[in-house]
Design an enzyme around this catalytic site. Structure first.
Site, PDB file in Angstrom:
ATOM      1  N   GLU A  38       0.911  -1.286   0.012  1.00 27.84           N
ATOM      2  CA  GLU A  38      -0.047   0.068   0.106  1.00 27.84           C
ATOM      3  C   GLU A  38       0.919   1.357   0.163  1.00 27.84           C
ATOM      4  O   GLU A  38       1.681   1.420   0.974  1.00 27.84           O
ATOM      5  CB  GLU A  38      -0.886   0.003   1.287  1.00 27.84           C
ATOM      6  CG  GLU A  38      -1.738   1.328   1.244  1.00 27.84           C
ATOM      7  CD  GLU A  38      -2.709   1.511   0.180  1.00 27.84           C
ATOM      8  OE1 GLU A  38      -2.194   2.620  -0.691  1.00 27.84           O
ATOM      9  OE2 GLU A  38      -3.645   0.759   0.100  1.00 27.84           O
ATOM     10  N   GLY A  43      -6.987   1.486   3.405  1.00 29.12           N
ATOM     11  CA  GLY A  43      -8.504   1.403   3.088  1.00 29.12           C
ATOM     12  C   GLY A  43      -8.711   1.892   1.960  1.00 29.12           C
ATOM     13  O   GLY A  43     -10.047   1.781   1.684  1.00 29.12           O
ATOM     14  N   GLY A  44      -7.691   2.583   0.952  1.00 31.89           N
ATOM     15  CA  GLY A  44      -8.265   2.838  -0.302  1.00 31.89           C
ATOM     16  C   GLY A  44      -9.164   3.986  -0.178  1.00 31.89           C
ATOM     17  O   GLY A  44      -9.431   4.687   0.769  1.00 31.89           O
ATOM     18  N   CYS A  46     -12.563   4.421  -0.899  1.00 30.88           N
ATOM     19  CA  CYS A  46     -13.817   4.081  -0.135  1.00 30.88           C
ATOM     20  C   CYS A  46     -13.465   4.981   1.492  1.00 30.88           C
ATOM     21  O   CYS A  46     -14.393   5.702   1.850  1.00 30.88           O
ATOM     22  CB  CYS A  46     -14.307   3.028  -0.057  1.00 30.88           C
ATOM     23  SG  CYS A  46     -15.803   2.691   1.028  1.00 30.88           S
ATOM     24  N   HIS A 449     -48.074  -0.459   7.353  1.00 28.11           N
ATOM     25  CA  HIS A 449     -48.268   0.816   7.124  1.00 28.11           C
ATOM     26  C   HIS A 449     -48.109   1.575   8.730  1.00 28.11           C
ATOM     27  O   HIS A 449     -48.080   1.121   9.687  1.00 28.11           O
ATOM     28  CB  HIS A 449     -49.976   0.798   7.215  1.00 28.11           C
ATOM     29  CG  HIS A 449     -50.521   2.072   7.233  1.00 28.11           C
ATOM     30  ND1 HIS A 449     -50.497   3.205   5.887  1.00 28.11           N
ATOM     31  CD2 HIS A 449     -51.289   2.859   8.164  1.00 28.11           C
ATOM     32  CE1 HIS A 449     -51.301   4.179   6.252  1.00 28.11           C
ATOM     33  NE2 HIS A 449     -51.682   4.152   7.602  1.00 28.11           N
TER      34      HIS A 449
END
Length: 461
Positions: A38, A43-44, A46, A449
């Protein structure tokens, strides 16, 4: 490349987006020796610059909007203002929490986190330019690329000489812009445009195409434009940006060409939301023989394997719809095939999505336009939200529900729900589609409802 034990892995995963952050953990649990590479925060997109921060800020914007509507509900409020720095700090706290949650899971035997930028040196070998300096060569018979995308740079004349915001930098502003000009009428541009209008900015959305949200049906796109205009947003379609320049006092002037001629728009800030490009250049895919399409995305088959056996791609970098949940489904496919020795495929999967404007737009399956283009005999059901009791009671009557139904079989082919909690209502229809329920089953079902879901009775009737 040296072939020492330290350099050789059973699998290498490049990137930590929604799919890439789970796959290496599961591979390691299955007894594989795994390297997770990375170059940025864990976490990239997103976690760091996409879903988590933007939807956190959307929530703040909605609260400001609702507070201003207090009198409609008999609630007296004073003047509403937005402290953008406080909104930003709340967003940062959410992101930090999400990062920490993921980082805490990486203490897994057999999993090595390598911080740095990876690039291919061959079909089984990768070099990592380490964040702390130096390089490290590694190799594996299985390599999964999950390196994602980034904002497409603005290239019109003058763009290099003015500050241009993207979907990341706009979330770091200290103060609410006086007048935000948004280039792009897609999901990102509309979410930010409405958000900052509700924060207090004047907002102009400039869309070069004939309407907003071009992949949606005309009636859906037109209704979205009406909703945004009703909130005071200026929406320009068929407007092509030609140049931007800086004026005295730091203001900007954008020149656009419209069907009525040239128009000049002055504003304080400019957001470019013209799409995203894949992070493939730095990977040197050519060194591994990985084939790219004409836009630079990695080409994969229905098992997510690239043109090179043993190298896979997942998430946004392979092109197609750029959704976090699709990346997670890519993980499902790879988990099944690499760990379970199955033959899972992406073939025929139906991908839902939600545009987080307010009211939300939830979509799944075929649009009316797509169904007609396929030559299908269809029926189209449509119900205004103003006919749904719950929407009336809550004062959220904008938008409509729409379903596309096979005229012969009664099969539900797709839907668009533009309304309060549109994504949640769409998901109910998606589940019905997954279960093969015909439209008559939805028409005859008993829904509580008064819930928004109760409108499905009337829609499918």
């Amino acid at each position: 490349m040296a072939n020492s034990t330290d350099d050789q892995y059973d699998a290498i995963v490049i990137g930590t987006s929604q799919g890439g952050r789970f796959l290496p953990l599961e591979l390691a649990k299955a007894g594989r020796r795994v390297a997770l590479v990375e170059r940025g925060p864990l976490g990239g997109v997103c976690v760091n610059t996409g879903c988590t921060p933007t939807k956190t800020m959307v929530a703040s914007a909605r609260l400001a909007y609702q507070a201003r509507r207090g009198a409609e509900y008999g609630v007296r409020t004073g003047p509403v203002s937005v402290d953008l720095a406080a909104v930003r700090e709340r967003k940062r706290a959410m992101v930090a929490g999400a990062r920490q949650n993921y980082a805490s899971r990486l203490a897994q035997d057999g999993l090595d986190l390598i911080e740095g930028e990876a690039y291919f040196t061959g079909p089984r070998t990768v070099e990592v330019a380490l964040t702390g300096g130096g390089t490290r060569p590694i190799g594996a018979p299985v390599i999964v690329v999950d390196a994602g995308t980034r904002s497409k740079p603005l290239t019109i004349p003058g763009a290099a000489d003015v500050p241009v915001l993207d979907s990341t930098s706009i979330m770091e502003l200290d103060d609410v812009p006086e007048h935000l000009i948004v280039l792009g009428g897609g999901y990102i541009g509309l979410e930010f445009g409405q958000m900052f209008r509700r924060f207090g900015s004047e907002v102009t959305v400039v869309q070069s195409r004939t309407r907003l949200l071009m992949i949606e049906d005309d009636d859906v796109a037109d209704e979205v434009a009406t909703i945004l205009r009703d909130e005071g947003i200026t929406v320009l379609t068929s407007a092509t940006p030609e140049r931007v320049e800086r004026l005295d006092g730091g203001r900007l002037r954008l020149t656009v060409r419209t069907e009525d001629g040239v128009r000049r728009i002055e504003g304080s800030h400019l957001l470019s939301a013209l799409g995203r490009v894949p992070n493939t250049e730095a990977l040197t895919p050519e060194a591994a023989g990985i084939r790219l399409d004409d836009r630079g995305f990695i080409v994969v088959d229905d098992r997510l394997e690239t043109s090179v056996p043993g190298i896979y791609a997942m998430g946004d970098i392979k092109g197609g719809p750029a959704f976090t949940h699709l990346s997670y489904d890519d993980y499902r496919v790879l988990h099944a095939n690499l760990i379970g020795d199955e033959k899972a495929s992406t073939r025929g999967r139906v991908v839902p999505y939600t545009v987080f404007i307010d009211p939300q737009l939830g979509r799944v399956g075929l649009t009316e336009r797509e169904a007609r283009a396929e030559g299908r005999a269809i029926r189209v059901a449509k119900l205004p939200m103003g006919a749904v009791v719950r929407a009336i009671e809550t004062g959220e009557t904008r938008g409509f529900m729409k379903a596309v139904i096979d005229a012969d079989s009664g099969e539900i082919l797709g839907c668009a729900v533009l309304g309060s909690e549109g994504g949640e209502i769409m998901t109910m229809i998606q589940v019905a589609m997954l279960g093969g329920l015909p439209a008559t089953a939805m028409a005859d079902a008993i829904f509580t409802h008064p819930l928004l879901a109760e409108g499905l009775n009337s829609l499918f009737a």
